[in-house]
Design a protein around this motif. Structure first.
Motif, PDB file in Angstrom:
ATOM      1  N   MET A   1       0.985  -1.249  -0.103  1.00  0.00           N
ATOM      2  CA  MET A   1      -0.014  -0.020  -0.028  1.00  0.00           C
ATOM      3  C   MET A   1       0.762   1.183   0.075  1.00  0.00           C
ATOM      4  O   MET A   1       0.450   2.263  -0.763  1.00  0.00           O
ATOM      5  CB  MET A   1      -0.822  -0.087   1.318  1.00  0.00           C
ATOM      6  N   ILE A   2       2.060   1.309   0.562  1.00  0.00           N
ATOM      7  CA  ILE A   2       2.906   2.176   0.771  1.00  0.00           C
ATOM      8  C   ILE A   2       3.656   2.591  -0.638  1.00  0.00           C
ATOM      9  O   ILE A   2       3.565   3.669  -1.296  1.00  0.00           O
ATOM     10  CB  ILE A   2       3.974   2.217   1.724  1.00  0.00           C
ATOM     11  N   ILE A   3       3.714   1.282  -1.282  1.00  0.00           N
ATOM     12  CA  ILE A   3       4.580   1.706  -2.863  1.00  0.00           C
ATOM     13  C   ILE A   3       3.276   2.243  -3.488  1.00  0.00           C
ATOM     14  O   ILE A   3       3.680   3.010  -4.485  1.00  0.00           O
ATOM     15  CB  ILE A   3       5.136   0.262  -3.349  1.00  0.00           C
ATOM     16  N   LEU A   4       2.149   1.807  -3.720  1.00  0.00           N
ATOM     17  CA  LEU A   4       1.053   2.290  -4.404  1.00  0.00           C
ATOM     18  C   LEU A   4       0.619   3.740  -4.164  1.00  0.00           C
ATOM     19  O   LEU A   4       0.612   4.505  -5.159  1.00  0.00           O
ATOM     20  CB  LEU A   4      -0.006   1.347  -4.191  1.00  0.00           C
ATOM     21  N   GLY A   5       0.740   4.177  -2.828  1.00  0.00           N
ATOM     22  CA  GLY A   5       0.769   5.435  -2.601  1.00  0.00           C
ATOM     23  C   GLY A   5       1.574   6.178  -3.008  1.00  0.00           C
ATOM     24  O   GLY A   5       1.594   7.563  -3.690  1.00  0.00           O
ATOM     25  N   LEU A   6       2.800   5.982  -3.118  1.00  0.00           N
ATOM     26  CA  LEU A   6       4.006   6.731  -3.411  1.00  0.00           C
ATOM     27  C   LEU A   6       3.915   6.782  -5.266  1.00  0.00           C
ATOM     28  O   LEU A   6       4.198   7.747  -5.684  1.00  0.00           O
ATOM     29  CB  LEU A   6       5.251   5.870  -3.325  1.00  0.00           C
ATOM     30  N   ILE A   7       3.697   5.720  -5.889  1.00  0.00           N
ATOM     31  CA  ILE A   7       3.649   5.558  -7.436  1.00  0.00           C
ATOM     32  C   ILE A   7       2.585   6.643  -7.856  1.00  0.00           C
ATOM     33  O   ILE A   7       2.458   7.712  -8.596  1.00  0.00           O
ATOM     34  CB  ILE A   7       3.244   4.332  -7.942  1.00  0.00           C
ATOM     35  N   LEU A   8       1.135   6.680  -7.016  1.00  0.00           N
ATOM     36  CA  LEU A   8       0.087   7.613  -7.421  1.00  0.00           C
ATOM     37  C   LEU A   8       0.488   8.971  -7.249  1.00  0.00           C
ATOM     38  O   LEU A   8       0.221   9.862  -7.827  1.00  0.00           O
ATOM     39  CB  LEU A   8      -1.113   7.132  -6.536  1.00  0.00           C
ATOM     40  N   LEU A   9       1.095   9.225  -5.945  1.00  0.00           N
ATOM     41  CA  LEU A   9       1.687  10.524  -5.629  1.00  0.00           C
ATOM     42  C   LEU A   9       2.661  11.155  -6.687  1.00  0.00           C
ATOM     43  O   LEU A   9       2.294  12.095  -7.155  1.00  0.00           O
ATOM     44  CB  LEU A   9       2.274  10.504  -4.182  1.00  0.00           C
ATOM     45  N   VAL A  10       3.395  10.158  -7.032  1.00  0.00           N
ATOM     46  CA  VAL A  10       4.581  10.842  -8.138  1.00  0.00           C
ATOM     47  C   VAL A  10       3.758  10.985  -9.506  1.00  0.00           C
ATOM     48  O   VAL A  10       3.951  12.240 -10.165  1.00  0.00           O
ATOM     49  CB  VAL A  10       5.631   9.910  -8.335  1.00  0.00           C
ATOM     50  N   ILE A  11       2.869   9.994  -9.798  1.00  0.00           N
ATOM     51  CA  ILE A  11       2.113  10.362 -11.214  1.00  0.00           C
ATOM     52  C   ILE A  11       1.274  11.605 -11.005  1.00  0.00           C
ATOM     53  O   ILE A  11       1.094  12.305 -12.077  1.00  0.00           O
ATOM     54  CB  ILE A  11       1.464   9.272 -11.578  1.00  0.00           C
ATOM     55  N   GLY A  12       0.798  11.749 -10.048  1.00  0.00           N
ATOM     56  CA  GLY A  12      -0.261  13.024  -9.765  1.00  0.00           C
ATOM     57  C   GLY A  12       0.487  14.222  -9.861  1.00  0.00           C
ATOM     58  O   GLY A  12       0.067  15.150 -10.403  1.00  0.00           O
ATOM     59  N   PHE A  13       1.883  14.278  -9.023  1.00  0.00           N
ATOM     60  CA  PHE A  13       2.679  15.482  -9.413  1.00  0.00           C
ATOM     61  C   PHE A  13       3.269  15.830 -10.784  1.00  0.00           C
ATOM     62  O   PHE A  13       3.082  16.751 -11.361  1.00  0.00           O
ATOM     63  CB  PHE A  13       3.781  15.416  -8.319  1.00  0.00           C
TER      64      PHE A  13
END
Length: 51
Positions: A1-13
């Motif tokens: 879940m932490i990795i998915l959150g980081l991926i979505l955060l980077v894609i969003g930025f």
């Protein structure tokens, strides 16, 4: 879940999509909370291990 959150955060930025950044932050926080609770040996949601 932490990795998915980081991926979505980077894609969003990178793509300037604020909803992805928001979901990424939420998943990141929830993942960190679950990891901390699981690391202390505390049962989370009736389960002692999340794997």
């Amino acid at each position: 879940m932490i990795i998915l959150g980081l991926i979505l955060l980077v894609i969003g930025f990178v793509a300037h999509i604020s909803i992805l950044s928001t979901i990424g932050i939420i998943l990141l926080v929830i993942g960190i909370i679950l990891a901390l609770l699981g690391g202390t040996g505390r049962a989370v949601g009736g389960r002692r291990h999340w794997f």
